[in-house]
Design a protein around this motif. Structure first.
Motif, mmCIF file in Angstrom:
data_model
loop_
_atom_site.group_PDB
_atom_site.id
_atom_site.type_symbol
_atom_site.label_atom_id
_atom_site.label_comp_id
_atom_site.label_asym_id
_atom_site.label_seq_id
_atom_site.Cartn_x
_atom_site.Cartn_y
_atom_site.Cartn_z
ATOM 1 N N ILE A 166 0.863 -1.179 0.000
ATOM 2 C CA ILE A 166 0.000 0.000 0.000
ATOM 3 C C ILE A 166 0.900 1.229 0.000
ATOM 4 C CG2 ILE A 166 -1.785 1.291 1.220
ATOM 5 C CD1 ILE A 166 -2.641 -1.335 2.523
ATOM 6 N N LYS A 167 0.695 2.108 -0.984
ATOM 7 C CA LYS A 167 1.546 3.279 -1.126
ATOM 8 C C LYS A 167 0.732 4.440 -1.664
ATOM 9 C CE LYS A 167 5.883 4.757 -3.334
ATOM 10 N NZ LYS A 167 7.009 4.348 -4.204
ATOM 11 N N PHE A 168 0.876 5.611 -1.064
ATOM 12 C CA PHE A 168 0.196 6.793 -1.605
ATOM 13 C C PHE A 168 0.929 8.055 -1.169
ATOM 14 C CE2 PHE A 168 -1.943 6.126 2.463
ATOM 15 C CZ PHE A 168 -1.992 7.404 2.991
ATOM 16 N N ASN A 169 0.617 9.161 -1.841
ATOM 17 C CA ASN A 169 1.241 10.453 -1.577
ATOM 18 C C ASN A 169 0.258 11.407 -0.906
ATOM 19 O OD1 ASN A 169 3.586 9.565 -2.959
ATOM 20 N ND2 ASN A 169 2.686 10.165 -4.912
ATOM 21 N N ASN A 170 0.791 12.543 -0.463
ATOM 22 C CA ASN A 170 -0.019 13.644 0.076
ATOM 23 C C ASN A 170 -0.803 13.232 1.322
ATOM 24 O OD1 ASN A 170 0.833 15.285 -2.093
ATOM 25 N ND2 ASN A 170 -0.801 14.463 -3.390
ATOM 26 N N ILE A 171 -0.098 13.087 2.425
ATOM 27 C CA ILE A 171 -0.732 12.823 3.722
ATOM 28 C C ILE A 171 -1.176 14.166 4.292
ATOM 29 C CG2 ILE A 171 -0.449 11.736 5.981
ATOM 30 C CD1 ILE A 171 1.996 10.263 4.790
ATOM 31 N N SER A 172 -2.466 14.423 4.250
ATOM 32 C CA SER A 172 -2.976 15.761 4.596
ATOM 33 C C SER A 172 -2.819 16.091 6.076
ATOM 34 C CB SER A 172 -4.455 15.870 4.194
ATOM 35 O OG SER A 172 -5.234 14.897 4.862
ATOM 36 N N GLU A 173 -2.678 15.087 6.930
ATOM 37 C CA GLU A 173 -2.570 15.332 8.373
ATOM 38 C C GLU A 173 -1.157 15.707 8.832
ATOM 39 O OE1 GLU A 173 -6.136 12.842 7.619
ATOM 40 O OE2 GLU A 173 -4.037 12.778 6.978
ATOM 41 N N ILE A 174 -0.209 15.734 7.949
ATOM 42 C CA ILE A 174 1.150 16.138 8.316
ATOM 43 C C ILE A 174 1.280 17.659 8.241
ATOM 44 C CG2 ILE A 174 3.548 16.163 7.475
ATOM 45 C CD1 ILE A 174 3.343 13.233 6.944
ATOM 46 N N HIS A 175 1.889 18.228 9.276
ATOM 47 C CA HIS A 175 2.148 19.670 9.274
ATOM 48 C C HIS A 175 3.110 20.017 8.135
ATOM 49 C CE1 HIS A 175 0.210 21.648 12.627
ATOM 50 N NE2 HIS A 175 0.532 20.663 13.438
ATOM 51 N N LYS A 176 2.692 20.888 7.261
ATOM 52 C CA LYS A 176 3.586 21.302 6.186
ATOM 53 C C LYS A 176 4.703 22.200 6.705
ATOM 54 C CE LYS A 176 0.602 20.753 2.152
ATOM 55 N NZ LYS A 176 1.482 19.703 1.603
ATOM 56 N N PHE A 177 4.400 23.061 7.671
ATOM 57 C CA PHE A 177 5.418 23.933 8.252
ATOM 58 C C PHE A 177 5.889 23.343 9.579
ATOM 59 C CE2 PHE A 177 3.153 26.847 5.442
ATOM 60 C CZ PHE A 177 4.204 27.502 4.823
ATOM 61 N N GLN A 178 7.206 23.123 9.700
ATOM 62 C CA GLN A 178 7.782 22.597 10.918
ATOM 63 C C GLN A 178 9.044 23.369 11.254
ATOM 64 O OE1 GLN A 178 8.024 18.320 11.159
ATOM 65 N NE2 GLN A 178 6.153 18.008 9.977
ATOM 66 N N TYR A 179 9.441 23.304 12.521
ATOM 67 C CA TYR A 179 10.606 24.063 12.965
ATOM 68 C C TYR A 179 11.212 23.390 14.194
ATOM 69 C CZ TYR A 179 6.954 25.867 16.047
ATOM 70 O OH TYR A 179 5.914 25.959 16.931
ATOM 71 N N GLY A 180 12.506 23.670 14.413
ATOM 72 C CA GLY A 180 13.188 23.106 15.559
ATOM 73 C C GLY A 180 14.522 23.775 15.784
#
Length: 227
Positions: A166-180
């Motif tokens: 099973i493989k797919f793109n565009n996981i909408s629940e992931i934060h696009k903006f991240q920082y650390g």
């Protein structure tokens, strides 16, 4: 699309490097650098039951522009542009469901070969830099501390067993903006690199029983600087 973006970033880095060489000839001492690194990812502050089961890793490369704050050049600020790919091996199965995703914890009774999700990021490192270098000394001690801002322009997941994939793109629940926060310490080409994520990897994500999916990452690895 992802490959074209990487090539575009590489061309920008090449142009900046050429500009750095000209600038050094005209103005003197700078520490503009190309960097490349590899880190091991440790999941932090994670939801109960979530476990890592492979070599979660981060690969990153880019260019940092040096902005000296002293005539001697031992202190400076650094601003960069780069590409990063973060891959997380763990026991969360992600399945696409129309406009969102289902997240299921896999117990020990489920056998699989691969279960991972990946982020492809545009990264902006910001650094306060101290080093013992001079205009003609290329091996020196350094301590670079700062932060890294990331934008995930691509995400994907892969789950593979002996009989299924099973493989797919565009996981909408992931934060696009991240920082650390970041820290690089070392001598010459070899340097230890640390990253502590301040932002959650997921947003509005929950397991099937309604438990919120919380996850940050801590990375430790090596970063190489090329003048």
């Amino acid at each position: 699309m992802r490959f074209k973006l990487i090539i575009f970033i590489f061309l920008i880095i090449t142009g900046l490097l050429n500009a750095q060489i000209d600038s050094t000839k005209q103005k003197g001492y700078l520490e503009d650098q190309i960097y490349i690194g590899l880190s091991y990812i440790i999941l932090d502050n994670q939801t109960d039951g979530v476990n890592q089961n492979g070599f979660s890793n981060s690969l990153y490369l880019g260019f940092i522009k040096d902005l000296p704050t002293t005539v001697k050049g031992n202190f400076s600020f650094g601003v960069g542009l780069g590409y990063g790919r973060n891959t997380y091996f763990q026991n969360i199965q992600i399945i696409k469901n129309k406009n969102n995703s289902n997240f299921t914890l896999l117990d020990d009774s489920v056998s699989f070969k691969t279960n991972k999700f990946s982020l492809h990021n545009i990264e902006i490192p910001l650094e306060i830099r101290w080093r013992t270098s001079t205009i003609d000394k290329y091996k020196f001690w350094r301590v670079y501390a700062g932060a890294k801002l990331s934008y995930a322009f691509g995400t994907n997941t892969k789950f593979k067993t002996d009989n299924d994939k099973i493989k797919f793109n565009n996981i909408s629940e992931i934060h696009k903006f991240q920082y650390g926060l970041t820290l690089a310490v070392g001598y010459g080409t070899w340097n230890f690199n640390f990253y502590y994520g301040l932002s959650d990897i997921f947003k509005n994500a929950a397991l099937e029983d309604g438990t919120s999916l919380k996850m940050k990452d801590f990375r430790i690895g090596l970063i190489f600087y090329i003048l």
